[in-house]
Motif scaffolding. Structure first.
Motif, mmCIF file in Angstrom:
data_model
loop_
_atom_site.group_PDB
_atom_site.id
_atom_site.type_symbol
_atom_site.label_atom_id
_atom_site.label_comp_id
_atom_site.label_asym_id
_atom_site.label_seq_id
_atom_site.Cartn_x
_atom_site.Cartn_y
_atom_site.Cartn_z
ATOM 1 N N GLY A 1 65.267 24.712 24.017
ATOM 2 C CA GLY A 1 65.230 25.500 22.484
ATOM 3 C C GLY A 1 63.812 25.592 21.865
ATOM 4 O O GLY A 1 63.508 25.496 20.769
ATOM 5 N N GLY B 183 63.250 29.893 24.917
ATOM 6 C CA GLY B 183 64.725 29.774 25.042
ATOM 7 C C GLY B 183 65.372 30.552 23.730
ATOM 8 O O GLY B 183 66.152 31.284 24.018
ATOM 9 N N GLY C 32 59.668 20.612 21.336
ATOM 10 C CA GLY C 32 58.537 20.536 22.387
ATOM 11 C C GLY C 32 57.297 20.864 22.255
ATOM 12 O O GLY C 32 56.480 20.280 21.348
ATOM 13 N N THR D 231 56.701 24.079 20.861
ATOM 14 C CA THR D 231 56.365 24.996 19.701
ATOM 15 C C THR D 231 55.962 24.823 18.495
ATOM 16 O O THR D 231 54.990 25.349 17.807
ATOM 17 C CB THR D 231 58.010 25.975 19.747
ATOM 18 N N ALA E 6 49.162 26.843 17.101
ATOM 19 C CA ALA E 6 48.387 27.146 15.956
ATOM 20 C C ALA E 6 48.980 28.504 15.520
ATOM 21 O O ALA E 6 48.735 28.596 14.069
ATOM 22 C CB ALA E 6 46.948 27.348 16.436
ATOM 23 N N VAL F 181 69.966 18.409 29.753
ATOM 24 C CA VAL F 181 70.302 18.790 31.048
ATOM 25 C C VAL F 181 69.936 17.552 32.239
ATOM 26 O O VAL F 181 68.732 17.439 31.993
ATOM 27 C CB VAL F 181 69.979 20.142 31.347
ATOM 28 N N GLY G 28 59.615 24.719 28.964
ATOM 29 C CA GLY G 28 58.393 24.391 28.630
ATOM 30 C C GLY G 28 57.569 23.539 29.636
ATOM 31 O O GLY G 28 57.824 23.723 30.860
ATOM 32 N N TRP H 60 58.420 20.820 30.758
ATOM 33 C CA TRP H 60 59.464 20.246 31.532
ATOM 34 C C TRP H 60 60.110 21.062 32.746
ATOM 35 O O TRP H 60 61.144 20.842 33.553
ATOM 36 C CB TRP H 60 60.743 19.222 30.686
ATOM 37 N N MET I 283 65.417 20.365 39.739
ATOM 38 C CA MET I 283 66.890 19.837 39.761
ATOM 39 C C MET I 283 67.610 20.566 40.567
ATOM 40 O O MET I 283 68.790 20.585 41.319
ATOM 41 C CB MET I 283 67.453 19.862 38.647
ATOM 42 N N HIS J 75 45.629 19.803 24.537
ATOM 43 C CA HIS J 75 44.958 21.070 23.730
ATOM 44 C C HIS J 75 44.833 20.636 22.246
ATOM 45 O O HIS J 75 45.808 20.276 21.838
ATOM 46 C CB HIS J 75 45.873 22.396 23.852
ATOM 47 N N TYR K 82 38.588 29.260 18.637
ATOM 48 C CA TYR K 82 39.523 30.394 18.075
ATOM 49 C C TYR K 82 39.814 29.809 16.396
ATOM 50 O O TYR K 82 39.726 28.777 16.343
ATOM 51 C CB TYR K 82 40.595 30.719 18.677
ATOM 52 N N GLY L 212 48.291 18.585 21.214
ATOM 53 C CA GLY L 212 49.462 18.549 21.702
ATOM 54 C C GLY L 212 49.503 18.944 23.214
ATOM 55 O O GLY L 212 48.555 19.788 23.569
HETATM 56 C C1 LIG Z 1 47.710 22.629 20.635
HETATM 57 C C2 LIG Z 1 48.427 23.734 20.638
HETATM 58 C C3 LIG Z 1 48.130 25.021 19.886
HETATM 59 C C4 LIG Z 1 48.722 26.182 20.651
HETATM 60 N N1 LIG Z 1 48.330 27.365 19.810
HETATM 61 C C5 LIG Z 1 48.988 28.544 20.062
HETATM 62 C C6 LIG Z 1 48.806 29.950 19.427
HETATM 63 O O1 LIG Z 1 47.797 29.913 18.603
HETATM 64 N N2 LIG Z 1 49.190 31.023 19.813
HETATM 65 C C7 LIG Z 1 50.449 30.775 20.819
HETATM 66 O O2 LIG Z 1 50.678 32.207 21.051
HETATM 67 N N3 LIG Z 1 50.504 29.696 21.419
HETATM 68 C C8 LIG Z 1 49.965 28.605 21.113
HETATM 69 N N4 LIG Z 1 50.369 27.690 21.763
HETATM 70 C C9 LIG Z 1 51.166 27.439 22.968
HETATM 71 C C10 LIG Z 1 52.766 27.488 22.378
HETATM 72 O O3 LIG Z 1 52.887 26.296 21.741
HETATM 73 C C11 LIG Z 1 53.619 27.381 23.721
HETATM 74 O O4 LIG Z 1 53.271 28.545 24.650
HETATM 75 C C12 LIG Z 1 55.023 27.666 23.383
HETATM 76 O O5 LIG Z 1 55.376 26.882 22.414
HETATM 77 C C13 LIG Z 1 55.901 27.369 24.714
HETATM 78 O O6 LIG Z 1 57.291 27.600 24.052
HETATM 79 P P1 LIG Z 1 58.331 26.992 25.039
HETATM 80 O O7 LIG Z 1 59.676 27.649 24.644
HETATM 81 O O8 LIG Z 1 58.225 27.777 26.693
HETATM 82 O O9 LIG Z 1 58.350 25.534 25.402
HETATM 83 P P2 LIG Z 1 58.617 24.483 24.501
HETATM 84 O O10 LIG Z 1 58.488 24.933 22.849
HETATM 85 O O11 LIG Z 1 58.106 23.360 24.878
HETATM 86 O O12 LIG Z 1 60.361 24.414 24.533
HETATM 87 C C14 LIG Z 1 60.746 23.617 25.610
HETATM 88 C C15 LIG Z 1 62.130 23.023 25.389
HETATM 89 O O13 LIG Z 1 62.793 22.542 26.243
HETATM 90 C C16 LIG Z 1 63.293 21.379 25.950
HETATM 91 N N5 LIG Z 1 63.840 20.642 27.151
HETATM 92 C C17 LIG Z 1 63.186 20.198 28.295
HETATM 93 N N6 LIG Z 1 63.785 19.777 29.139
HETATM 94 C C18 LIG Z 1 65.155 19.686 28.939
HETATM 95 C C19 LIG Z 1 66.263 19.431 29.342
HETATM 96 N N7 LIG Z 1 66.256 18.728 30.572
HETATM 97 N N8 LIG Z 1 67.473 19.623 28.654
HETATM 98 C C20 LIG Z 1 67.554 20.355 27.371
HETATM 99 N N9 LIG Z 1 66.421 20.652 26.947
HETATM 100 C C21 LIG Z 1 65.350 20.475 27.596
HETATM 101 C C22 LIG Z 1 62.432 20.549 25.166
HETATM 102 O O14 LIG Z 1 62.923 19.594 24.619
HETATM 103 C C23 LIG Z 1 61.857 21.617 24.522
HETATM 104 O O15 LIG Z 1 62.290 21.681 23.341
HETATM 105 C C24 LIG Z 1 49.741 26.415 21.431
HETATM 106 C C25 LIG Z 1 50.097 25.127 22.096
HETATM 107 C C26 LIG Z 1 49.465 24.003 21.880
HETATM 108 C C27 LIG Z 1 49.581 22.634 22.417
#
Ligand SMILES: Cc1cc2nc3c(=O)[nH]c(=O)nc-3n(C[C@H](O)[C@H](O)[C@H](O)COP(=O)(O)OP(=O)(O)OC[C@H]3O[C@@H](n4cnc5c(N)ncnc54)[C@H](O)[C@@H]3O)c2cc1C
Length: 815
Positions: free
Chosen positions: A15, A19, A45, A47, A51, A177, A207, A209, A216, A228, A254, A320
């Protein structure tokens, strides 16, 4: 325990923003038997700590289109859901502090214009007017993209989740999961810490994970967690809410405004892994320990740009972890290993910018089985056998991270994690002066240095003529006038075997492959929209056996495409034989004279015409020879079991010596094929383009009544004016064409170059691109215009052509 349903059509795992966006789009497509499972709380996670910069420009038109979709969605999301998003469209600035960077920025502005984005090249003073706090003594120029913006990552994700619920999707937090059940190659259920949910489809949006979750199901998701960091300052006088985002690649940093202060982050050249495998779980709303020492060089660079930072209090330093990939692009699509397992992960610190568009594309992929448009750049099938090993992945991904803000040179090769996959000829080629490039882990000679003349086999990149230009010209000339040998062992090679192999390929291929054994057919494989999914040669080896040869980088994609489109019930099995056979490609007008000295078999034109395959005995080696060409010359692809490759190579060079046989590499293949007008998948042709618009209509069996995949779409397209047509363009030899240059016809923007290079025989810069017009395009329209190309901001005159500029043999096909 929660009241989890025992079944759902689609289960989304994770989420975060991706997601949530996928859930919203599935819901809005009417898919409501969907449940999103988040182990912790939504956004907990990566998100929540992003930034929040949202930039749009990428080097691929369709990825830019996805990011543009995000911006459009974020524009209206608050009104649609009633949930604040923190979205501001305050524009984005990109600085250039060196002349080469300025060329890069100008070329990016051209790319932006090609893709329909408004991007202005501006002076240092104009940049400073937009961002008064920065000093610009070292700034050469800048580009401004008014439609970029910034968002609050948590709020925007909350709005997406709210929109998903409003559309009927179920979201459950606090459900982890723990397993994915697969039967007969397709997913059947997910296991959670609170019970099993039977399902038809799973979407892994987990993300960092995602690699562990993929495992799996037996699915490889090649991503790596890297730390980062960014800082958030206290309020700074002069920082206004309308400040554009700022990227300063030469200072690796940036910036964006936040509550009257600044967010400043950067991409250090020596990134730090988050050295855990798999990442710990739970890891909810957690950060890593800030590492000030590691961040100090970035801070120093930043102070040079914004001196006020020295006086500003640092409110917080964020460290992060985020998932990064070996090529810096995210991962989307159906996993090739298991049916109905989809992935949206590995967002390389631009997941907030991509989230809206990636969720839209992934939802469509999940719901319909196909992406909305060509997403090859981010397709999970771009990976291969080299992308499984975690240590290798880390090595390559760290390099990609470290290059985030370095110059993106044309033809730049990765250096980390090499060499990995080597042809049996590698050492010989190296001895012969090869400068290698890399594709899917394979080392492939790009060009050969003449050491005796003082050349070094090292790439020195440039936006003008690079150091290999003369060497490639030499190889090109040898191919046109004498003979050359290419090592193309890395070709992906498959055999389709079985009683119904012909029936299966007849359905999958647009051209007619129902030919006698020994025939080679050049064909495209089309999707239901008539777009080109693969561009291959198909050689019939026997009544029940075909050899399919495709490009190195398409091994996973094309295998998956063919295997998953074999109609049910047919006796046809696809086997990957890539590693069994080396391929030496002998090309040039003297090719026959050389080969004749090594074989007793008759290879005269009468006995061995174009488009045929024969088994030959060559210098003691059992060779399957294919009379084809991708460079427009007489020649053969010589397929030989790997253990014979060195013997064959030595024999060919021994025999070829008196004929001046030269080694040649992939960069010469590129210049040769550009001149001969052969198409390359991933450049001029791909899933968005049909053979009709690509000028390949002659290779489609539309004149027969034989049904094939994509036929209906082609028939419909053929019945109306074509929306675009692929044309070639030539320009003065002093011009450097690299691809993405905007095409102007009679002063109107009509498209952009898909690829470009140089034709050494014709002595002109060459490129190919689609000429577009809503009311339709035909040959006359293409040929009657007066053309200009925008090259790094300058309009240069160009001539359009539809017939290849070099065509002495008149052979219009690769096979
Ligand atoms: C310091 C920093 C600065 C950033 N700045 C920017 C920016 O300026 N602009 C930009 O566009 N992006 C930026 N990003 C990147 C951005 O944060 C990520 O690319 C984005 O949040 C990824 O989203 P996601 O949904 O893929 O992953 P996530 O947000 O990590 O979501 C994945 C979710 O899956 C869940 N999960 C994992 N395994 C399981 C399981 N087995 N069962 C159920 N749930 C599970 C986790 O709990 C998590 O909530 C930055 C990242 C960092 C670290």
């Amino acid at each position: 325990m929660t009241d989890l349903p025992s079944s759902a059509k689609i289960v989304i795992i994770g989420g975060g923003i991706v997601g949530c966006s996928t859930a919203l789009h599935l819901g809005r497509m009417g898919q409501t038997d969907v449940i999103l499972l988040e182990r912790g709380r939504l956004t907990s996670g990566s998100t929540w700590h992003a930034a929040g910069l949202v930039g749009q420009l990428r080097t691929s038109a369709n990825i830019t289109r996805l990011l543009g979709y995000s911006v459009d969605l974020y524009d209206r999301l608050e009104a649609e859901t009633g949930q604040a998003t923190g979205w501001k469209r305050n524009g984005g600035l990109r600085l250039a502090c060196r002349p080469e960077r300025m060329i890069e920025v100008k070329r990016q502005a051209t790319t932006a214009r090609s893709f329909g984005l408004d991007m202005h090249v501006i002076s240092p003073k104009e940049a400073q007017d937009l961002w008064p706090l920065m000093q610009v003594d070292d700034v050469v120029g800048a580009a401004f993209l008014p439609t970029d913006g910034q968002a609050s990552p948590s709020d925007i994700s909350a709005a997406l989740a709210k929109g998903a619920r409003m559309a009927g999707v179920t979201i459950r937090e606090g459900v982890a999961v723990t397993g994915i059940a697969v039967e007969n190659g397709r997913v059947v259920a997910v296991e959670t810490d609170q019970g099993r949910i039977a399902c038809e489809k799973v979407v892994i949006c987990a993300g960092q994970w995602a690699r562990a979750v993929g495992r799996m199901a037996g699915v490889n998701v090649p991503l790596v967690s890297i730390q980062h960091q960014y800082v958030i300052t206290e309020r700074i006088a002069g920082v206004t809410p309308t400040l554009p985002t700022l990227r300063d690649p030469d200072r690796l940093t940036y910036w964006k405004e936040e509550v009257g202060g600044l967010v400043m982050g950067g991409y250090e050249p020596n990134p730090k892994l988050w050295d855990v495998d798999p990442p710990p779980s739970p890891f909810e709303f957690q950060l890593l320990q800030p590492d000030f020492d590691h961040f100090e060089p970035i801070m120093e660079l930043a102070l040079g740009r914004v001196p006020a930072l020295a006086e500003a209090g640092i409110k917080q330093m964020i460290n992060g972890p985020e998932s990064f990939t070996p090529d810096g692009n995210f991962i989307l699509g159906e996993a090739p290993e298991v049916k109905n397992v989809f992935v949206g992960a590995g967002f390389n610190a631009f997941g907030i910018a991509s989230g809206g568009g990636a969720g839209m594309a992934l939802a469509e992929w999940v719901a319909t089985g196909a992406p909305p448009f060509d997403l090859w750049t981010v397709d999970i099938r771009r990976f291969g056998r080299n992308h499984h090993d975690l240590d290798w992945l880390r090595t390559r991904t760290m390099e990609a991270y470290g290059r985030h803000y370095t110059m993106a040179w044309p033809s730049e090769e990765p250096e980390a994690g090499r060499p990995l996959r080597r042809s049996p000829l590698y050492d010989r080629l190296q001895q012969a002066g090869a400068c290698f490039g890399e594709k899917l882990g394979w080392e492939r000679p790009n060009w050969f240095a003449d050491r005796a003349a003082g050349e070094e086999p090292v790439d020195r990149y440039s936006f003008e003529r690079p150091n290999w230009f003369a060497a490639v010209a030499r190889e090109h000339k040898a191919a046109r006038e004498g003979a050359v040998l290419f090592d193309q062992t890395s070709f992906a090679k498959f055999e389709l075997v079985g009683r119904d192999a012909e029936a299966a390929l007849t359905w999958i291929c647009a051209n007619d492959v129902a030919k006698p054994a020994g025939r080679i057919v050049y064909t495209q494989m089309l999707n239901a929209r008539g777009g080109i999914e693969a561009d291959v040669t198909v050689t019939r080896l026997a009544s029940d056996r075909y050899l399919i040869v495709t490009g190195t980088g398409f091994a996973t994609h094309d295998f998956h495409w063919i295997a998953s489109n074999i109609p049910d019930g047919l006796d046809a099995r696809l086997v990957d034989v890539t590693s069994a056979q080396a391929v030496l490609v002998l090309m040039g007008p003297l090719a026959r004279a050389i080969l004749e000295t090594l074989t007793r078999d008759d290879i005269s034109n009468a006995a061995f015409p174009f488009g045929r395959a024969k088994r030959l005995s060559v210098a003691g080696c059992p060779v399957l020879a294919l009379r084809v060409t991708y460079v427009g010359e007489l020649g053969w692809e010589l397929h030989v079991p790997v253990e014979f490759a060195a013997t064959l190579y030595d024999a060919l060079h021994f025999a070829g010596g008196p004929y001046g046989l030269a080694n040649a590499g992939y960069r010469a293949i590129e210049t040769l094929r550009l001149e001969k007008g052969y198409r390359a998948w991933g450049a001029e042709i791909g899933p968005d383009h049909s053979p009709l618009v690509a000028g390949l209509g002659g290779f489609v069996k539309l004149k027969t009544a034989i049904p094939f995949l994509g036929r209906a779409a082609l028939e419909a397209q053929a019945a109306a004016p074509l929306p675009r047509l692929l044309a070639g363009f030539s320009a003065d030899p002093s011009v450097t064409l690299l691809g993405r240059e905007t095409i102007y016809r009679d002063g109107e923007r009509v498209g952009w170059l898909a690829g470009g290079g140089f034709g050494h025989t014709v002595g002109r810069a060459l490129g190919y691109g689609y000429v577009r017009r809503p009311e339709g395009v035909d040959r006359d329209f293409v040929l009657s215009g007066r053309y200009e190309l925008d090259v790094a901001g300058e309009r240069v005159p160009a001539e359009a052509f539809l017939e290849p500029p070099y065509d002495p043999t008149g052979i219009r096909i690769r096979a």
